[in-house]
Write a protein that holds these residues in place. Structure first.
Motif, PDB file in Angstrom:
ATOM      1  N   GLU A 184       0.205  11.882 -12.590  1.00  5.51           N
ATOM      2  CA  GLU A 184      -0.684  10.561 -12.420  1.00  5.51           C
ATOM      3  C   GLU A 184      -1.813  10.638 -13.272  1.00  5.51           C
ATOM      4  OE1 GLU A 184       0.741  10.107  -7.649  1.00  5.51           O
ATOM      5  OE2 GLU A 184      -1.227  10.735  -8.240  1.00  5.51           O
TER       6      GLU A 184
ATOM      7  N   HIS B 286      -5.567   6.602   0.623  1.00  4.78           N
ATOM      8  CA  HIS B 286      -4.935   5.133   0.936  1.00  4.78           C
ATOM      9  C   HIS B 286      -4.481   5.262   2.297  1.00  4.78           C
ATOM     10  CE1 HIS B 286      -4.229   5.425  -3.357  1.00  4.78           C
ATOM     11  NE2 HIS B 286      -4.417   4.269  -3.609  1.00  4.78           N
TER      12      HIS B 286
ATOM     13  N   ILE C   4      -2.194  -0.197   3.133  1.00 12.34           N
ATOM     14  CA  ILE C   4      -0.815  -0.277   2.796  1.00 12.34           C
ATOM     15  C   ILE C   4      -0.331  -1.415   3.462  1.00 12.34           C
ATOM     16  CG2 ILE C   4       1.392   0.927   2.931  1.00 12.34           C
ATOM     17  CD1 ILE C   4      -0.364   2.168   0.691  1.00 12.34           C
TER      18      ILE C   4
ATOM     19  N   TRP D  87      -2.719  -6.947  -1.794  1.00 11.81           N
ATOM     20  CA  TRP D  87      -2.535  -5.667  -2.594  1.00 11.81           C
ATOM     21  C   TRP D  87      -3.131  -5.851  -4.091  1.00 11.81           C
ATOM     22  CZ3 TRP D  87      -2.027  -0.908  -1.247  1.00 11.81           C
ATOM     23  CH2 TRP D  87      -1.669   0.054  -2.290  1.00 11.81           C
ATOM     24  N   ASN D  88      -4.150  -5.475  -4.283  1.00  8.96           N
ATOM     25  CA  ASN D  88      -4.715  -5.859  -5.439  1.00  8.96           C
ATOM     26  C   ASN D  88      -4.943  -4.491  -6.279  1.00  8.96           C
ATOM     27  OD1 ASN D  88      -5.333  -8.564  -4.760  1.00  8.96           O
ATOM     28  ND2 ASN D  88      -7.073  -8.222  -3.716  1.00  8.96           N
TER      29      ASN D  88
ATOM     30  N   TYR E 192      -0.555  -0.642  -9.110  1.00  6.27           N
ATOM     31  CA  TYR E 192       0.682   0.222  -8.827  1.00  6.27           C
ATOM     32  C   TYR E 192       1.237  -0.149  -7.331  1.00  6.27           C
ATOM     33  CZ  TYR E 192      -3.615   2.439  -6.457  1.00  6.27           C
ATOM     34  OH  TYR E 192      -4.587   2.520  -5.741  1.00  6.27           O
ATOM     35  N   SER E 193       2.391   0.270  -7.078  1.00  7.17           N
ATOM     36  CA  SER E 193       2.940  -0.056  -5.911  1.00  7.17           C
ATOM     37  C   SER E 193       2.530   0.615  -4.714  1.00  7.17           C
ATOM     38  CB  SER E 193       4.502   0.225  -5.970  1.00  7.17           C
ATOM     39  OG  SER E 193       4.593   1.674  -6.026  1.00  7.17           O
ATOM     40  N   ARG E 194       2.764   0.039  -3.529  1.00  4.47           N
ATOM     41  CA  ARG E 194       2.504   0.317  -2.209  1.00  4.47           C
ATOM     42  C   ARG E 194       3.011   1.814  -2.021  1.00  4.47           C
ATOM     43  NH1 ARG E 194       0.428  -4.086   1.479  1.00  4.47           N
ATOM     44  NH2 ARG E 194       0.995  -5.755   0.069  1.00  4.47           N
ATOM     45  N   GLU E 195       4.197   1.808  -2.324  1.00  9.44           N
ATOM     46  CA  GLU E 195       5.263   2.987  -2.399  1.00  9.44           C
ATOM     47  C   GLU E 195       4.622   4.253  -3.033  1.00  9.44           C
ATOM     48  OE1 GLU E 195       9.751   4.324  -2.437  1.00  9.44           O
ATOM     49  OE2 GLU E 195       9.038   3.436  -4.017  1.00  9.44           O
ATOM     50  N   ALA E 196       3.998   4.021  -4.281  1.00  9.92           N
ATOM     51  CA  ALA E 196       3.441   5.266  -4.832  1.00  9.92           C
ATOM     52  C   ALA E 196       2.143   5.503  -4.474  1.00  9.92           C
ATOM     53  CB  ALA E 196       3.054   4.603  -6.297  1.00  9.92           C
TER      54      ALA E 196
END
Length: 949
Positions: free
Chosen positions: A871, A889, A894, A899-900, A903-907
């Motif tokens: 990362e 996070h 989440i 979601w600004n 990168y993704s919520r999953e990441a």
């Protein structure tokens, strides 16, 4: 496989795992690794001489049998220790809950909001009952807190031009005897002259900088501290008050009278006596002195979203940053006990506390009237719970002992005794019968408790306390259980994942070691009870001393110091006494390597020594040439060297024997800091490397839980020439023939916690202890190898090996705009507590896995670190909106509609597959430390106050 062997349960990696780990680091056997890690000339040539290990079942039977040797008499000795009622909901959900007792000091605030809230409650409770402006999150015991109060007042006197240079400190003769002993220990080295006398005879001379009063006094008499403080203030004398915490429910807060410091113990708030501890002391003072306050302060701040968050204030680290300029060396608090005491306050609330205090006072007054009817003279004119009877003490003692009751006998003509929360009408009648028999009279039977008020009118409580909602809500067991659980869910502890803190040794605290702490006959022994009533304790404590003496290669051990910092101070005071016994009073130079813990120089100054810092080499070792030069330069005045081994940099320095010889050749003694003893046990020891005294952190190497930042125990082990000077106690004969005065309030310090280390050694035995050390070294070197190519290890031994811990360098990532703190916060998203951040080298992580962690857990940690490195590689200095900078996070982030982030919520939340199975959610976003330091709020202040700040 012997599944009964405790070592099998304590040590993490299985036999097959060990082979794979050795293969990864390029070796065939564990012995090869040890050969490449530890210098051959310091290796032990024979196995430790310890008993054969017990199974867990055998140990619990053994400890149960020993408990029967303790005689839990009805105890009314008082003197700062009282029988209590620990609510079962607190015992089960905190004391016996690994979610609370295995957590670490809350340096990573985002995953410690539960403990921080409990401690904020503690501080609020202390501020309310004492009437002061600021309080810390606990100290070690009442007597050491009194010594800290004296030191604080001595330090701040320099701000008053009329008091600069004045060194006299008045001590009321009604102070607790153990506190007087501590004041003597701490006063002499720093040049304070104690003057002990009667409060009513004090002339308020301007030759004094401070004074300390006991409220109520040791004999139970309540004096007019209001008048004393007023007159002292007129003479610019600052006053500390040692106050019985429960009595403050009925007595006016000393802060209302202008006291400068108020200290005491919260033991009466549901904590067992435990033969002396552990118990949480409290320390409250004026906001003007916040920069001089010892210990930790929990403060209110905000997180990255502007929401309320808690954290340890900068004050926590200031004493360590000051090093030899510090006025205190306190590093261990009593967090677990402070949490329990705070929950006692939450559970009972102000109404419940008033009920308990009134009940105690009324029973005391009822008993006083009955004794007066029997012809006894009761001397206290104003009292809370303690009576002072003039009589032939010998006659009363004979009857009381026969009837299995402990009273206190200060002299041949006086008996004192303190009524407590557990005292029933039946107990009152039993006490009356004892005095009746001693007077050869018919007893009087009490059928009801009378209402009373025998408290001096000028000091009766008028001010409110515990008005915050938290103290007026959770009064049913259901409510308190859920409240405790809600806080526990906000904290990451060892029951969730590995805590790989370098120098802090977060190992397994086995359930079998912990269980006896709740047993009645271990919890209910008064530290000043006659020794014949404590035979179980004395058996264990003597054997633990012998075990530690054998492990360290020394001649004797004192268990009295109740923290690592106290152990440092005790070790140096013993060295000081040794030099003075040889008329070497001038020896006051203490050499300390630049890499030493911040508490080392602070302890040296507290012991009256002058610190001379020695250099480190580029490899992180002590610069032997610089050390030799300074030892020879100061040879006429050299007192000691303070050295950590393996070094603070995680390396076994091969020159250690040469180093200790240099010190001895120049007339000094060697103090070894035992912080890294986890890398020595069974393989080498302080005696073998040439040290003269070491302290041990039983809360590190010997399995006492950290409890969120305490309890700790810091015994000292000494070579033959130092044995005569081991610390004594004013009320129980302990220590050497030329014992220094007391280091902690109780003769054996935190005796109850010592059961844990006793069990740890008893169940592992010599072979298990040695195997534990070897596996600790294996685990560390395995991590070093797995992280290679992603993180550079800063220091290694001569053959490229780490000790039980290592430092990984995160400074190169500044090129990507990433700081070590960002890595620490991102680890939370992976379910891990960060290793030690920026100690002993700024911009680094110090990692120590301990022997308790399995290969699977270590692999998860390494996978997390390697993933974080990837990362880091994907961000640039210009890109501040990234996974690391935004970490941790929270669940709220989440699940929010917006979601600004690029990168993704999953990441963010599930960076690796294993996280899905056991996700830990930080309860707040990254906290704003700077904001909290600018706006210090350390109590449950109303939200309006917070908003104004």
């Amino acid at each position: 496989m012997n599944t009964n062997a405790f070592a099998l349960r304590h040590i993490g990696p299985r036999e097959d795992d060990q082979k794979q780990m050795l293969n990864t680091i390029g070796l065939e056997t564990l012995d090869e690794l040890i050969y490449e890690t530890i210098p051959d000339d310091i290796r032990l040539k024979k196995e430790l001489n310890l008993d054969e290990p017990m199974t867990e079942h055998e140990y619990l039977l053994h400890i149960h049998d020993l408990s029967k040797k303790n005689k839990a008499y009805k105890t009314y000795i008082g003197l700062g220790y009282h029988p209590t009622i620990l609510p079962a909901v607190i015992q089960r959900n905190i004391l016996e809950n690994p979610g609370w007792y295995t957590a670490y000091t809350p340096y990573q605030a985002e995953i410690a909001q539960g403990r921080l809230e409990a401690l904020l409650n503690f501080q609020t409770m202390v501020i309310d009952l004492t009437g002061m402006e600021i309080a810390n999150a606990s100290l070690l015991d009442e007597s050491t807190a009194a010594a800290e109060a004296m030191s604080l007042l001595f330090a701040v006197r320099e701000r008053d031009q009329k008091k600069a240079g004045i060194n006299k400190f008045f001590v009321s003769e009604n102070i607790l005897p153990q506190t007087l002993s501590l004041l003597q220990t701490r006063a002499n080295p720093i040049g304070i002259e104690l003057v002990i006398g009667k409060e009513e005879a004090f002339d308020f001379s301007e030759a004094f900088f401070g004074a300390i009063l006991q409220y109520p006094g040791k004999d139970g008499q309540i004096t007019d501290i209001k008048s004393f403080i007023s007159q002292a203030s007129d003479a610019r004398i600052k006053v500390a008050v040692a106050a019985d915490f429960l009595s403050l429910v009925k007595l006016e807060a000393p802060g209302q009278f202008g006291a400068d410091v108020v200290i005491g113990t919260t033991q009466r708030f549901g904590i067992p006596m435990g033969y002396g501890g552990p118990h949480a002391a409290y320390f409250a003072t004026k906001e003007a002195y916040k920069r001089d306050l010892p210990g930790r302060i929990i403060g209110v701040t905000k997180d990255a979203n502007g929401n309320r968050a808690l954290r340890m204030a900068l004050q926590t680290r200031e004493q360590h940053i000051k090093r030899d300029k510090a006025t205190s060396n306190i590093c261990t608090a009593q967090v677990l006990l402070a949490v329990m005491a705070s929950m006692y306050g939450v559970y009972h609330g102000p109404k419940g506390l008033k009920f308990i205090a009134n009940k105690i006072h009324n029973k005391t007054a009822t008993l006083a009237r009955a004794l007066e009817k029997l012809g006894y003279k009761q001397l206290n004119t104003s009292y809370f719970d303690t009576l002072q009877i003039k009589t032939k003490a010998k006659k009363v003692k004979k009857v009381a002992t026969k009837k299995k009751v402990n009273l206190f006998y200060p002299d041949s003509k006086t008996v004192t005794f303190s009524i407590n929360e557990t005292t029933s009408i039946r107990d009152i009648n039993y006490l009356i019968a004892i005095f009746a028999e001693a007077a050869n009279k018919e007893t009087i039977t009490i059928s009801k408790i009378e209402q009373a008020n025998n408290i001096l009118e000028t000091v009766q409580r008028q001010s409110d306390f515990l008005t915050d909602a938290v103290f007026n809500t959770h009064h049913s067991e259901t409510e308190l259980m859920r409240y405790i659980k809600s806080l526990e869910r906000k904290d990451l502890a060892l029951n969730h994942s590995m805590i790989s803190l370098g120098s802090c040794t977060m190992k397994l605290n086995a359930a079998s070691e912990m269980l006896p702490l709740s047993w009645f006959k271990w919890g209910n022994i008064h530290p000043f009870a006659p020794l014949k009533q404590a035979k179980g304790y004395l058996t264990i404590l003597k054997e633990l001393e012998d075990q530690l003496t054998e492990i360290t290669g020394f001649a004797a051990t004192s268990l009295q110091p109740n923290s690592g910092a106290q152990g440092e101070f005790a070790g140096l005071m013993v060295i000081k006494a040794y030099h003075e016994s040889r008329n070497d009073h001038h020896r006051n130079i203490c050499l300390i390597p630049s890499s030493a813990h911040g508490t080392n120089p602070a302890s040296a100054v507290m012991a009256g020594m002058k610190v001379v810092v020695t250099k480190s080499t580029a490899e992180g070792n002590i610069d032997v040439d610089d050390l030799r030069e300074k030892a020879e330069l100061h040879k006429d005045n050299l007192s000691a060297l303070m050295v950590t081994y393996p070094s603070t940099h995680g390396v076994y320095e091969s020159a250690i024997k040469e180093i200790t010889k240099i010190i001895h050749d120049n007339g000094g003694q060697v103090y070894m800091d035992g912080a890294n003893m986890n890398a020595q046990v069974g393989l080498t020891n302080p005696g073998n490397i040439g040290a003269d005294v070491c302290h041990l952190n039983l809360h590190k190497t010997f399995a006492i839980p950290h409890g969120g930042g305490g309890p700790g125990v810091g015994p000292i082990c000494v070579a033959k020439q130092l044995v005569p000077f081991l610390p004594g106690s004013p009320l129980v004969k302990v220590g050497g023939k030329q014992a220094i005065t007391a280091i902690s309030a109780a003769p054996f310090g935190s005796a109850l916690a010592c059961l844990i280390s006793y069990g740890y050694i008893k169940m592992l035995g010599a072979q298990g202890l040695t195997e534990s050390t070897k596996i600790a070294i294996l685990n560390a070197n395995y991590i070093k190898q797995r992280l290679q190519g992603n993180f550079d290890t800063l220091y290694s031994g001569e053959r490229g090996r780490a000790a039980h811990e290592m430092i990984v360098d995160c400074r190169p990532f500044k090129a990507n705009g990433i700081e070590v703190t960002d890595i620490a916060k991102r680890l939370m998203d992976y379910g891990f507590h960060a290793p030690t951040v920026s100690f002993p080298v700024a911009g680094t992580l110090m990692i120590e896995p301990t022997e308790s962690e399995s290969k699977a857990e270590i692999d998860r940690f390494c996978d997390a670190m390697i993933s974080i490195k990837k990362e880091i590689d994907n961000v640039t200095k210009e890109d501040a909106n990234n996974l690391l900078k935004n970490a941790p996070h929270t669940l709220h982030m989440i699940t929010a509609n917006d979601w600004n982030f690029p990168y993704s919520r999953e990441a963010a939340a599930f960076p690796l597959e294993y996280v899905r199975d056991n996700k830990f959610w930080p309860s707040v976003r990254r906290v704003d430390d700077a904001y909290g330091d600018r706006n210090l709020i350390c109590s449950c202040a109303p939200i309006e106050t917070y908003a104004e700040a």
